[in-house]
Design a protein around this motif. Structure first.
Motif, mmCIF file in Angstrom:
data_model
loop_
_atom_site.group_PDB
_atom_site.id
_atom_site.type_symbol
_atom_site.label_atom_id
_atom_site.label_comp_id
_atom_site.label_asym_id
_atom_site.label_seq_id
_atom_site.Cartn_x
_atom_site.Cartn_y
_atom_site.Cartn_z
ATOM 1 N N HIS A 28 29.616 35.542 40.639
ATOM 2 C CA HIS A 28 29.755 36.801 40.997
ATOM 3 C C HIS A 28 29.067 37.217 42.079
ATOM 4 O O HIS A 28 29.622 38.381 42.589
ATOM 5 N N LEU A 70 31.632 30.750 45.499
ATOM 6 C CA LEU A 70 32.989 30.784 44.785
ATOM 7 C C LEU A 70 33.976 29.892 45.439
ATOM 8 O O LEU A 70 34.736 29.251 44.662
ATOM 9 N N GLU A 71 34.025 29.937 46.617
ATOM 10 C CA GLU A 71 35.360 29.273 47.429
ATOM 11 C C GLU A 71 34.636 27.662 47.335
ATOM 12 O O GLU A 71 35.405 26.649 47.393
ATOM 13 N N GLN A 120 29.448 37.276 51.684
ATOM 14 C CA GLN A 120 30.218 38.334 51.236
ATOM 15 C C GLN A 120 31.176 38.569 52.504
ATOM 16 O O GLN A 120 32.028 39.476 52.051
ATOM 17 N N ARG A 129 37.328 39.133 43.296
ATOM 18 C CA ARG A 129 36.933 37.415 43.215
ATOM 19 C C ARG A 129 38.136 36.780 42.821
ATOM 20 O O ARG A 129 38.493 35.582 43.252
ATOM 21 N N ARG A 130 38.902 37.385 41.760
ATOM 22 C CA ARG A 130 40.228 36.695 41.550
ATOM 23 C C ARG A 130 41.304 36.547 42.615
ATOM 24 O O ARG A 130 41.909 35.441 42.743
ATOM 25 N N ILE A 152 40.523 36.543 45.590
ATOM 26 C CA ILE A 152 40.068 35.621 46.688
ATOM 27 C C ILE A 152 40.345 34.085 46.395
ATOM 28 O O ILE A 152 41.102 33.212 47.100
ATOM 29 N N ARG A 162 40.746 29.658 37.134
ATOM 30 C CA ARG A 162 40.325 30.787 38.367
ATOM 31 C C ARG A 162 39.612 31.874 37.702
ATOM 32 O O ARG A 162 38.624 32.278 38.297
ATOM 33 N N PRO A 201 31.720 41.587 45.758
ATOM 34 C CA PRO A 201 33.032 41.764 45.339
ATOM 35 C C PRO A 201 32.874 41.969 43.871
ATOM 36 O O PRO A 201 32.368 41.173 43.050
ATOM 37 N N ALA A 218 35.798 33.030 38.742
ATOM 38 C CA ALA A 218 35.718 34.481 39.188
ATOM 39 C C ALA A 218 34.657 35.167 38.225
ATOM 40 O O ALA A 218 33.724 35.921 38.652
ATOM 41 N N ILE A 249 30.902 35.032 47.820
ATOM 42 C CA ILE A 249 32.005 34.243 47.846
ATOM 43 C C ILE A 249 32.051 33.156 48.369
ATOM 44 O O ILE A 249 32.983 32.250 48.082
#
Length: 458
Positions: free
Chosen positions: A321, A327-328, A167, A293-294, A296, A313, A288, A317, A324
């Motif tokens: 959830h 997500l990346e 995070q 998230r969007r 990022i 995207r 987040p 996102a 991060i």
């Protein structure tokens, strides 16, 4: 006369070096001494106040600098109080030594001037304040981290950042290190995980030489310790950690510590450490939300220089959830696969590439929930989803609900058909295809699907 003085100074350094070697052999133990310290050679020069030591390889030079620079400086100063610096160099093949960096004057205990460069690589170059996306969930932690890196006396110390995995707490900690070096050129910054702290301390105890370990940590201007929770239950490590933090803070220096929970919730950590950590600033980073998230993902796309459509995207996102980092990672995977295959990035490509990831992160959605949410969105009754009515005002929302059921659940086509009033699986196939076509040509349908996907967590 000058030559005689130079000869005398050289002999004095050589005599001191003989005694220093004997002390190192006794304290370090035969194995460490023979492997790392025995190859050190004294380079006798004209300056009696500057000691130059050389090793045959850059690897050995860096190891000795990391582990014994402060110890060597103290040993020489004890024997020769006039010595102002001790340089550890790499000697190239041939008769002439190659100097890596010139020695500089230092304070009380001589510190090797290359120490800052040695520590810099431990800071991740990606983790800067400019690369951190800020919103309400992390603004306090972000501002506290920036304040910790400012010039002048620190406003508070230690700074304790806590958050769940992935995070951003490690990102902020490294950003403090980068900014601090920018505002304090020449400062000594040390960044390590709590696990590395424990490993290095245990290694120092095994060779009966904790002096260099203590001097290395307590001599830094900024101490960064990541994932403190891992020292829970390690009594000896906690003892050393407590005294290290006290020494660094007592000298007016700065400490930043991260963990996956607040100090009071750390399992197996001594109360005095918890109290010391709580005496500084404790800042948390919350999970987040969708908007962050969007943001990022949008920032990540700009940094990578890749074009990823907004709907892809949005999909990432909405589905990923909690973390991060994941997500990346998902975005990196989509971008990499697209480059390797030459295919265009769209929703189908993203789902095919990240199938397992998306299914694992997806919140379980039921067909009943989908029917209810679609009915609310279009102002229909629950019975309309299963009725035989064919009016467009009812049929189109029903098709959208079937499309969402196919996309967001693991139900088979016959199962979905049965949930919509006992319809055949071919009806579901037609509905899915029709909505896919309309999403490309009808903005209202596409917008409705986007909103429903967001509301349903998909």
């Amino acid at each position: 006369m000058a030559d005689q003085q130079g000869f005398g100074a050289a002999s004095e350094a050589a005599n001191a070096w003989t005694r220093v070697r004997a002390s190192l052999r006794e304290s370090a133990g035969a194995r460490v001494f023979d492997q790392w310290l025995k190859p050190i050679a004294l380079i006798e020069g004209d300056d009696p106040d500057a000691i130059r030591l050389a090793l045959p390889s850059a690897f050995m030079t860096n190891w000795v600098r990391n582990h014994y620079a402060d110890r060597l400086a103290l040993e020489f100063r004890t024997l020769l109080p006039h010595v102002r610096s001790v340089a550890i160099e790499t000697r190239a093949a041939g008769p002439q030594p190659m100097t890596i960096a010139a020695a500089e004057p230092v304070k009380p205990i001589v510190l090797v001037p290359q120490a800052v460069e040695i520590e810099r690589p431990s800071l991740d170059l990606r983790f800067t304040f400019d690369a951190f996306v800020v919103d309400a969930s992390n603004r306090v932690a972000f501002n506290a981290a920036r304040a910790m890196a400012e010039a002048g006396a620190p406003r508070f110390s230690p700074l304790f950042l806590h958050a769940g995995t992935g995070q951003g707490k490690t990102h902020l900690m490294h950003a403090v290190g980068h900014e601090f070096l920018a505002t304090h050129p020449g400062a000594r910054v040390l960044c390590m995980s709590a696990e590395r702290f424990m490993f290095d301390f245990v290694a120092a105890m095994r060779v009966r030489d904790t002096f260099a370990f203590k001097a290395r940590l307590r001599g830094c201007d900024l101490l960064l310790i990541d994932d403190l929770q891992f020292i829970g239950g390690k009594d000896a490590t906690q003892e050393e950690f407590f005294h290290t933090v006290n020494e660094v803070m007592g000298a007016g220096k700065r400490v930043v510590i991260t963990a996956d929970r607040c100090p009071q919730a750390l399992d197996g950590v001594e109360p005095r450490i918890v109290s010391r950590l709580g005496g500084g600033l404790v800042a948390d980073i919350k999970a987040p939300d969708l908007a962050l998230r969007r943001a990022i993902l949008e920032r990540k796309c700009l940094n990578l220089g890749v074009a990823v459509p907004a709907d892809v995207r949005d999909l990432l996102a909405a589905r990923i959830h909690a973390n991060i980092r994941e997500l990346e990672g998902a975005l990196n995977r989509v971008a990499a696969y697209a480059q390797l295959t030459g295919e265009a990035v769209d929703l189908d490509f993203a789902v095919a590439t990240l199938g397992d990831t998306l299914r694992g992160a997806q919140r379980r959605v039921t067909i009943d929930e989908i029917q209810k949410r679609v009915g609310e969105h279009f102002g229909l009754k629950p019975l309309d989803m299963i009725s035989a009515r064919r009016a467009r005002a009812v049929a189109r929302p029903r098709q959208i609900a079937m499309y969402l059921a196919k996309r967001l659940t693991t139900r088979s086509l016959p199962e979905i058909g049965r949930k919509f009033g006992g319809r055949d699986h071919s009806t579901v196939i037609h509905a899915v295809k029709r909505i896919e076509e309309l999403r490309d040509s009808d903005r209202e349908v596409d917008a409705a699907v986007r909103v429903l996907l967001q509301e349903l967590g998909g």
